[in-house]
Design a protein around this motif. Structure first.
Motif, PDB file in Angstrom:
ATOM      1  N   THR A  85       0.826  -1.214   0.000  1.00 46.18           N
ATOM      2  CA  THR A  85       0.000   0.000   0.000  1.00 46.18           C
ATOM      3  C   THR A  85       0.858   1.261   0.000  1.00 46.18           C
ATOM      4  O   THR A  85       0.344   2.364  -0.205  1.00 46.18           O
ATOM      5  CB  THR A  85      -0.939   0.020   1.214  1.00 46.18           C
ATOM      6  OG1 THR A  85      -0.160  -0.072   2.422  1.00 46.18           O
ATOM      7  CG2 THR A  85      -1.904  -1.157   1.164  1.00 46.18           C
ATOM      8  N   GLY A  86       2.165   1.110   0.217  1.00 45.95           N
ATOM      9  CA  GLY A  86       3.067   2.256   0.125  1.00 45.95           C
ATOM     10  C   GLY A  86       3.147   2.838  -1.276  1.00 45.95           C
ATOM     11  O   GLY A  86       3.746   3.911  -1.467  1.00 45.95           O
ATOM     12  N   LEU A  87       2.577   2.165  -2.270  1.00 46.47           N
ATOM     13  CA  LEU A  87       2.471   2.752  -3.606  1.00 46.47           C
ATOM     14  C   LEU A  87       1.749   4.093  -3.575  1.00 46.47           C
ATOM     15  O   LEU A  87       2.046   4.998  -4.357  1.00 46.47           O
ATOM     16  CB  LEU A  87       1.711   1.792  -4.536  1.00 46.47           C
ATOM     17  CG  LEU A  87       2.458   0.580  -5.094  1.00 46.47           C
ATOM     18  CD1 LEU A  87       1.470  -0.371  -5.746  1.00 46.47           C
ATOM     19  CD2 LEU A  87       3.519   1.023  -6.079  1.00 46.47           C
ATOM     20  N   HIS A  88       0.778   4.199  -2.686  1.00 46.50           N
ATOM     21  CA  HIS A  88       0.002   5.445  -2.559  1.00 46.50           C
ATOM     22  C   HIS A  88       0.829   6.496  -1.821  1.00 46.50           C
ATOM     23  O   HIS A  88       1.485   6.173  -0.822  1.00 46.50           O
ATOM     24  CB  HIS A  88      -1.291   5.143  -1.791  1.00 46.50           C
ATOM     25  CG  HIS A  88      -2.155   6.338  -1.552  1.00 46.50           C
ATOM     26  ND1 HIS A  88      -2.856   6.947  -2.565  1.00 46.50           N
ATOM     27  CD2 HIS A  88      -2.414   7.043  -0.412  1.00 46.50           C
ATOM     28  CE1 HIS A  88      -3.541   7.964  -2.046  1.00 46.50           C
ATOM     29  NE2 HIS A  88      -3.277   8.041  -0.759  1.00 46.50           N
ATOM     30  N   PRO A  89       0.878   7.758  -2.278  1.00 46.30           N
ATOM     31  CA  PRO A  89       0.125   8.327  -3.407  1.00 46.30           C
ATOM     32  C   PRO A  89       0.860   8.198  -4.737  1.00 46.30           C
ATOM     33  O   PRO A  89       2.071   8.314  -4.798  1.00 46.30           O
ATOM     34  CB  PRO A  89       0.005   9.798  -3.006  1.00 46.30           C
ATOM     35  CG  PRO A  89       1.262  10.074  -2.239  1.00 46.30           C
ATOM     36  CD  PRO A  89       1.592   8.802  -1.503  1.00 46.30           C
ATOM     37  N   LEU A  90       0.080   7.962  -5.786  1.00 47.38           N
ATOM     38  CA  LEU A  90       0.609   7.878  -7.144  1.00 47.38           C
ATOM     39  C   LEU A  90       0.169   9.079  -7.978  1.00 47.38           C
ATOM     40  O   LEU A  90       0.021   8.990  -9.199  1.00 47.38           O
ATOM     41  CB  LEU A  90       0.123   6.582  -7.798  1.00 47.38           C
ATOM     42  CG  LEU A  90       0.709   5.279  -7.234  1.00 47.38           C
ATOM     43  CD1 LEU A  90      -0.072   4.087  -7.733  1.00 47.38           C
ATOM     44  CD2 LEU A  90       2.177   5.148  -7.602  1.00 47.38           C
ATOM     45  N   THR A  91      -0.029  10.185  -7.312  1.00 38.35           N
ATOM     46  CA  THR A  91      -0.468  11.398  -8.023  1.00 38.35           C
ATOM     47  C   THR A  91       0.570  11.874  -9.018  1.00 38.35           C
ATOM     48  O   THR A  91       0.241  12.534 -10.006  1.00 38.35           O
ATOM     49  CB  THR A  91      -0.780  12.514  -7.013  1.00 38.35           C
ATOM     50  OG1 THR A  91       0.326  12.650  -6.105  1.00 38.35           O
ATOM     51  CG2 THR A  91      -2.027  12.191  -6.213  1.00 38.35           C
ATOM     52  N   TRP A  92       1.853  11.544  -8.775  1.00 36.33           N
ATOM     53  CA  TRP A  92       2.903  11.937  -9.716  1.00 36.33           C
ATOM     54  C   TRP A  92       2.771  11.224 -11.054  1.00 36.33           C
ATOM     55  O   TRP A  92       3.357  11.632 -12.064  1.00 36.33           O
ATOM     56  CB  TRP A  92       4.286  11.652  -9.120  1.00 36.33           C
ATOM     57  CG  TRP A  92       4.515  10.206  -8.777  1.00 36.33           C
ATOM     58  CD1 TRP A  92       4.193   9.570  -7.624  1.00 36.33           C
ATOM     59  CD2 TRP A  92       5.106   9.225  -9.628  1.00 36.33           C
ATOM     60  NE1 TRP A  92       4.541   8.244  -7.678  1.00 36.33           N
ATOM     61  CE2 TRP A  92       5.116   8.001  -8.904  1.00 36.33           C
ATOM     62  CE3 TRP A  92       5.636   9.245 -10.916  1.00 36.33           C
ATOM     63  CZ2 TRP A  92       5.615   6.824  -9.433  1.00 36.33           C
ATOM     64  CZ3 TRP A  92       6.144   8.064 -11.445  1.00 36.33           C
ATOM     65  CH2 TRP A  92       6.127   6.880 -10.701  1.00 36.33           C
ATOM     66  N   MET A  93       1.969  10.147 -11.084  1.00 40.63           N
ATOM     67  CA  MET A  93       1.714   9.423 -12.324  1.00 40.63           C
ATOM     68  C   MET A  93       0.486   9.954 -13.048  1.00 40.63           C
ATOM     69  O   MET A  93       0.074   9.412 -14.067  1.00 40.63           O
ATOM     70  CB  MET A  93       1.501   7.928 -12.028  1.00 40.63           C
ATOM     71  CG  MET A  93       2.769   7.199 -11.634  1.00 40.63           C
ATOM     72  SD  MET A  93       2.452   5.525 -11.018  1.00 40.63           S
ATOM     73  CE  MET A  93       1.382   4.877 -12.304  1.00 40.63           C
ATOM     74  N   GLY A  94      -0.119  11.002 -12.501  1.00 44.60           N
ATOM     75  CA  GLY A  94      -1.299  11.578 -13.125  1.00 44.60           C
ATOM     76  C   GLY A  94      -2.606  11.035 -12.593  1.00 44.60           C
ATOM     77  O   GLY A  94      -3.675  11.343 -13.130  1.00 44.60           O
ATOM     78  N   LEU A 105      -4.622  -0.286  -2.975  1.00 47.68           N
ATOM     79  CA  LEU A 105      -5.407  -1.309  -2.299  1.00 47.68           C
ATOM     80  C   LEU A 105      -5.673  -2.506  -3.205  1.00 47.68           C
ATOM     81  O   LEU A 105      -5.683  -3.657  -2.751  1.00 47.68           O
ATOM     82  CB  LEU A 105      -6.729  -0.719  -1.807  1.00 47.68           C
ATOM     83  CG  LEU A 105      -6.621   0.326  -0.680  1.00 47.68           C
ATOM     84  CD1 LEU A 105      -7.999   0.892  -0.346  1.00 47.68           C
ATOM     85  CD2 LEU A 105      -5.981  -0.289   0.563  1.00 47.68           C
ATOM     86  N   GLY A 106      -5.876  -2.218  -4.502  1.00 45.26           N
ATOM     87  CA  GLY A 106      -6.100  -3.305  -5.452  1.00 45.26           C
ATOM     88  C   GLY A 106      -4.874  -4.203  -5.586  1.00 45.26           C
ATOM     89  O   GLY A 106      -4.989  -5.430  -5.640  1.00 45.26           O
ATOM     90  N   PRO A 255      13.833  10.259  -4.766  1.00 46.40           N
ATOM     91  CA  PRO A 255      12.470   9.713  -4.723  1.00 46.40           C
ATOM     92  C   PRO A 255      11.876   9.523  -6.112  1.00 46.40           C
ATOM     93  O   PRO A 255      12.120  10.326  -7.023  1.00 46.40           O
ATOM     94  CB  PRO A 255      11.695  10.768  -3.923  1.00 46.40           C
ATOM     95  CG  PRO A 255      12.742  11.482  -3.124  1.00 46.40           C
ATOM     96  CD  PRO A 255      13.967  11.487  -3.978  1.00 46.40           C
ATOM     97  N   THR A 256      11.087   8.473  -6.288  1.00 45.95           N
ATOM     98  CA  THR A 256      10.497   8.155  -7.584  1.00 45.95           C
ATOM     99  C   THR A 256       9.607   9.282  -8.086  1.00 45.95           C
ATOM    100  O   THR A 256       9.515   9.511  -9.295  1.00 45.95           O
ATOM    101  CB  THR A 256       9.686   6.850  -7.481  1.00 45.95           C
ATOM    102  OG1 THR A 256      10.544   5.804  -7.040  1.00 45.95           O
ATOM    103  CG2 THR A 256       9.088   6.465  -8.811  1.00 45.95           C
ATOM    104  N   ARG A 257       8.971   9.999  -7.169  1.00 46.50           N
ATOM    105  CA  ARG A 257       8.051  11.068  -7.605  1.00 46.50           C
ATOM    106  C   ARG A 257       8.764  12.162  -8.373  1.00 46.50           C
ATOM    107  O   ARG A 257       8.135  12.898  -9.135  1.00 46.50           O
ATOM    108  CB  ARG A 257       7.318  11.646  -6.398  1.00 46.50           C
ATOM    109  CG  ARG A 257       8.209  12.366  -5.412  1.00 46.50           C
ATOM    110  CD  ARG A 257       7.407  12.929  -4.248  1.00 46.50           C
ATOM    111  NE  ARG A 257       8.247  13.644  -3.297  1.00 46.50           N
ATOM    112  CZ  ARG A 257       8.898  13.080  -2.289  1.00 46.50           C
ATOM    113  NH1 ARG A 257       8.764  11.773  -2.096  1.00 46.50           N
ATOM    114  NH2 ARG A 257       9.654  13.787  -1.486  1.00 46.50           N
ATOM    115  N   ASP A 427      11.842   2.453  -3.882  1.00 45.77           N
ATOM    116  CA  ASP A 427      10.956   3.570  -3.579  1.00 45.77           C
ATOM    117  C   ASP A 427       9.682   3.381  -4.399  1.00 45.77           C
ATOM    118  O   ASP A 427       9.759   2.902  -5.545  1.00 45.77           O
ATOM    119  CB  ASP A 427      11.650   4.886  -3.950  1.00 45.77           C
ATOM    120  CG  ASP A 427      10.896   6.108  -3.476  1.00 45.77           C
ATOM    121  OD1 ASP A 427      10.837   6.305  -2.252  1.00 45.77           O
ATOM    122  OD2 ASP A 427      10.364   6.845  -4.325  1.00 45.77           O
ATOM    123  N   PRO A 428       8.499   3.639  -3.877  1.00 40.13           N
ATOM    124  CA  PRO A 428       8.190   4.420  -2.674  1.00 40.13           C
ATOM    125  C   PRO A 428       7.911   3.588  -1.421  1.00 40.13           C
ATOM    126  O   PRO A 428       7.301   4.096  -0.483  1.00 40.13           O
ATOM    127  CB  PRO A 428       6.900   5.137  -3.105  1.00 40.13           C
ATOM    128  CG  PRO A 428       6.193   4.112  -3.952  1.00 40.13           C
ATOM    129  CD  PRO A 428       7.282   3.374  -4.679  1.00 40.13           C
TER     130      PRO A 428
END
Length: 522
Positions: A85-94, A105-106, A255-257, A427-428
């Motif tokens: 769940t550490g993938l979140h947030p993925l806002t940098w991916m649009g 979560l998926g 950081p990946t973002r 990361d992340p």
């Protein structure tokens, strides 16, 4: 009166109890590392899934056994893989925050369910095949065999991560040495054997209270296997007749973002060039960078300055980049290349196990997620027949997700790889994932009897000896460099030579014994 009734738990109560026992057993995984729980954690599942199961038809027995085991698996795998769940947030991916949370979560749900199916299948098949007419020794053999067989099948899937053997790394180095016999399934087999003996002692003590001597058997087996492993662990490493290879490690901590943006690429070029110069000044023979340390496609002109520095110092650099696939348009590989200052790389290793969502997008999500990297091309996995040649001899390479697949490392060790190098981004994700990743690499180092070094973007980078001792470990989310000293080794463990030879033998023995017993009763 059945044993289940004597335990006095309703169906719901048994399910919840098994779920919480699965959560508890999950504490045996890194970073918690209470490895002793794994030696007893599966025993309750074994008991509930198999006791009195033969009172029903085979289909009903399978469904019941599957359900009870799945309850345990939901707790064990759900807890152990929550770091996804550490993938979140993925806002940098649009993605919007809601979409980002749904993806995280998926992903957690999918990988947890895949683990639940494994342990559920084990419980269901055990319940379907085991009846009171079968001897307890046959039940033990079948339980161990079936788990090893299922884990072997699951390692061929793209979602593999949590072998039950991972519960013993890095805390129980003694038992990890059994991995040199037939890989991680040797460790799984020992864990299942002791859990099964505990289950048999419990079931028979309820029916025959005076048979308390059976409780001594799992204790004895655990003591013997642990003792042999401890002696193995104390065996001195063979003398080294050559000078150590000094490898500089760089943990860039970008950081990946921002890593895939122009700002991040410029920062990577600056940090890795500066760190390379520093390690060369310290006497490094060669320098190692993480996976996709500079996320550009070779030969991008922005890499020229770095390559000129390598030519000037005559100290090679192992660089994580994207490489184009010859004669295939818009197709790349995630690669580690050897740069010696020339216009073409000395050697190249392509990542074998690509990460779902991270490096390729399943078809049903392709319209939902449009970009995972600055490279818009599709990624192609490497093959198992690769051998990474270096100016110092052949090496064993694993790129990030490869660490979970022992066969990737065994194949290279069999062809002469003399030490292990793993590179990752990490990361992340948080420190939980990083500890589990390090634990995977410790398993691989012991199985192949090799020194292992790992360079990651955000942590944890480190150095491991062939006995699994951590000689150095980086800080979490820090820009760091380290000069590691390792020795090249050419030993060939039983596992390296013959692979997982134990599981087919167990399958053959168990199958013949079960058929003989079944036919003799018919």
């Amino acid at each position: 009166m059945s044993i289940l009734k004597r335990v006095r738990l309703s169906g719901t109560g048994r399910g919840l109890t098994l779920f919480f026992l699965g959560l508890l057993t999950g504490l045996s995984l890194p970073p918690w590392g209470i490895w002793g729980l794994a030696w007893v954690g599966l025993a309750p599942v074994w008991i509930v899934a198999t006791v009195n199961a033969d009172k029903k038809g085979i289909g009903a027995r399978f469904r019941q056994g599957f359900f009870w085991a799945a309850c345990w698996g939901l707790g064990f795998y759900g807890w152990g893989l929550a770091w996804i769940t550490g993938l979140h947030p993925l806002t940098w991916m649009g993605l919007s925050p809601v979409q980002s949370l749904a993806v995280a979560l998926g992903a957690w749900f999918i990988v947890t369910v895949w683990g639940v199916v494994l342990v559920g299948a084990w419980g269901g098949i055990m319940a379907a095949l085991i009846t009171q007419e079968k001897s307890w020794l046959l039940e033990l053999l079948m339980g161990v065999t079936l788990w090893c067989l299922l884990e072997g099948l699951w390692t061929r899937s793209p979602l593999w991560w949590t072998s039950y053997a991972l519960t013993q790394s890095p805390g129980n180095l003694a038992i990890l040495h059994w991995g040199q016999v037939s890989g991680p399934n040797t460790i799984c087999g020992l864990l299942l054997l002791v859990n099964g003996m505990i289950a048999q002692a419990w079931k028979q003590s309820l029916t025959y209270p005076k048979r308390l001597k059976l409780w001594l058997l799992p204790i004895l087996v655990w003591g013997i296997t642990q003792g042999i492993g401890w002696l193995w662990l104390q065996t001195p490493l063979s003398p080294h007749n050559q000078a150590p290879l000094q490898i500089g490690l760089i943990q860039g901590n970008i950081p990946t973002r921002i890593k895939l943006t122009p700002r991040g690429i410029n920062q990577a070029l600056e940090r890795y060039s500066q760190s390379y110069q520093s390690l060369v000044n310290q006497g490094a023979d060669v320098v190692l960078t993480p996976e996709a340390a500079i996320p550009l496609v070779w030969p991008d002109p922005r890499l020229n300055e770095l390559n000129h520095g390598i030519a000037e110092h005559q100290i090679p650099l192992w660089l994580g980049v994207f490489m184009p696939v010859p004669n295939q348009t818009n197709t790349l590989t995630q690669s580690l290349i050897t740069l010696t200052g020339k216009t073409t790389p000395f050697s190249q290793f392509n990542k074998v196990k690509l990460v779902p969502l991270g490096e390729y997008i399943p078809e049903f999500l392709q319209g939902f997620i449009s970009r995972l990297s600055t490279a818009t091309s599709q990624l192609r996995p490497g093959t198992l027949d690769q051998q990474f040649q270096t100016p110092f001899g052949p090496a064993i390479v694993g790129i990030c997700f490869d660490s979970a697949f022992s066969g990737v490392f065994r194949a290279q060790a069999q062809r002469g790889g003399q030490w292990i190098m793993t590179v990752a981004n990490n990361d992340p994700y948080d420190a939980t994932m990083m500890r589990q990743h390090q634990a995977q690499d410790i398993l691989r180092a012991i199985e192949t009897d090799r020194y292992g070094i790992r360079a990651t973007n955000t942590g944890l980078s480190g150095v491991t000896d062939p006995h699994g001792h951590t000689l150095w470990l980086s800080d979490y989310r820090e820009w760091q460099t380290y000069l590691a000293k390792i020795y090249l080794r050419q030993t060939q463990t039983l596992y390296v030579q013959y692979g997982d030879w134990l599981t087919p033998i167990l399958v053959g023995l168990g199958g013949v014994w079960w058929l003989q017993t079944t036919l003799s009763k018919s």
